[in-house]
Write an enzyme that holds these catalytic residues in place. Structure first.
Site, mmCIF file in Angstrom:
data_model
loop_
_atom_site.group_PDB
_atom_site.id
_atom_site.type_symbol
_atom_site.label_atom_id
_atom_site.label_comp_id
_atom_site.label_asym_id
_atom_site.label_seq_id
_atom_site.Cartn_x
_atom_site.Cartn_y
_atom_site.Cartn_z
ATOM 1 N N CYS A 104 5.305 -1.238 6.015
ATOM 2 C CA CYS A 104 5.029 0.192 6.160
ATOM 3 C C CYS A 104 6.234 0.918 6.774
ATOM 4 C CB CYS A 104 3.733 0.388 6.939
ATOM 5 S SG CYS A 104 2.975 1.990 6.643
ATOM 6 N N HIS A 207 0.045 -3.184 3.477
ATOM 7 C CA HIS A 207 -0.249 -4.058 4.627
ATOM 8 C C HIS A 207 -0.922 -5.356 4.180
ATOM 9 C CE1 HIS A 207 0.604 -1.336 8.084
ATOM 10 N NE2 HIS A 207 0.448 -0.403 7.151
ATOM 11 N N GLU A 209 -1.138 -8.053 5.752
ATOM 12 C CA GLU A 209 -1.797 -8.704 6.904
ATOM 13 C C GLU A 209 -3.236 -8.225 7.088
ATOM 14 O OE1 GLU A 209 0.110 -6.137 7.139
ATOM 15 O OE2 GLU A 209 -0.601 -4.841 8.750
#
Ligand code: MN
Length: 236
Positions: A104, A207, A209
């Site tokens: 990001c 993202h 994760e």
């Protein structure tokens, strides 16, 4: 030897508090790394030779002054100490070939540090039609990205069409000279960049994760493996 990966936290100036979502450190630990959170007051140049990798995480907006623009009306909270620390850290990582992953804002600051620019606001400054600031749950994919075959990212995700989550109002405009675009959304927004001359120097706008997706986890696991390999080669 366990790879030690530096994670640069966010900073809230109003409370003088460092913050970091645990999703980042959990993802690193799950994939076999030891994350170390580095405060901006520390001298990065002292610790850098001990690191196996560096993760730049999400957060507020880089200061437009860094690419010679005045801040427009859509710019968010700016933390100049963070910008300064991260610009130096990106350049050190690049010069030393340290495996680097930017997520990001991390992707954006990697681009700015190496001479690229950003759109200050996707809605105001581009013709984008996709929703890059989703309101769906964070693990839900909200728009597709198209990968360039031949990119490192393509070798990690193994398919050119991927659906990803999206929480950004800024995006890369001019790509830094050493970087190449590895993914974009169908509305033309750059979603990932990488340095073809480095073994692992990758910035992604989404993202992984947060996605609970084995395919997306390949990005994190490959980053940790590259960090492990780098440290082994450094200590030969
Ligand atoms: Mn997006």
């Amino acid at each position: 030897m366990i790879p030690v990966i530096a994670v640069i936290p966010s900073f809230d100036p109003s409370s003088a508090t460092y913050t970091i979502p645990s999703s980042y450190t959990k993802a690193l630990i799950k994939n076999g790394a030891f994350p170390v959170i580095i405060p901006y007051e520390a001298s990065f140049n002292i610790i850098v030779s001990k690191l196996s990798g560096i993760l730049f995480i999400g957060g507020g907006d880089p200061e437009p002054k860094l690419w010679n623009e005045l801040p427009g009306k859509h710019i968010g909270v700016i933390v100049p100490q963070r910008d300064a620390f991260e610009l130096n850290a990106v350049r050190e990582a690049f010069d030393r070939n340290i495996p680097t992953l930017g997520i990001c804002r991390g992707c954006q600051i990697m681009n700015v540090a190496l001479g690229g620019t950003l759109f200050q606001d996707i809605t105001a400054d581009t013709h984008s039609t996709a929703n890059h600031m989703q309101s769906e749950p964070k693990n839900h994919p909200s728009h597709p990205v198209l990968l360039n075959s031949g990119s490192l990212l393509y070798t990690l995700l193994k398919k050119s069409y991927n659906c990803v989550n999206s929480f950004h109002h800024q995006a890369i405009n001019k790509v830094a000279p050493p970087l190449a675009v590895s993914a974009h959304s169908p509305d033309g927004i750059i979603e990932a960049v990488e340095c073809p001359a480095k073994s692992f120097f990758l910035g992604i706008q989404w993202h992984p994760e947060l996605m609970n997706d084995d395919g997306q986890n390949n990005i994190i696991s490959a980053f940790v493996k590259a960090a492990e390999k780098y440290t082994k080669e450094e200590h030969k």
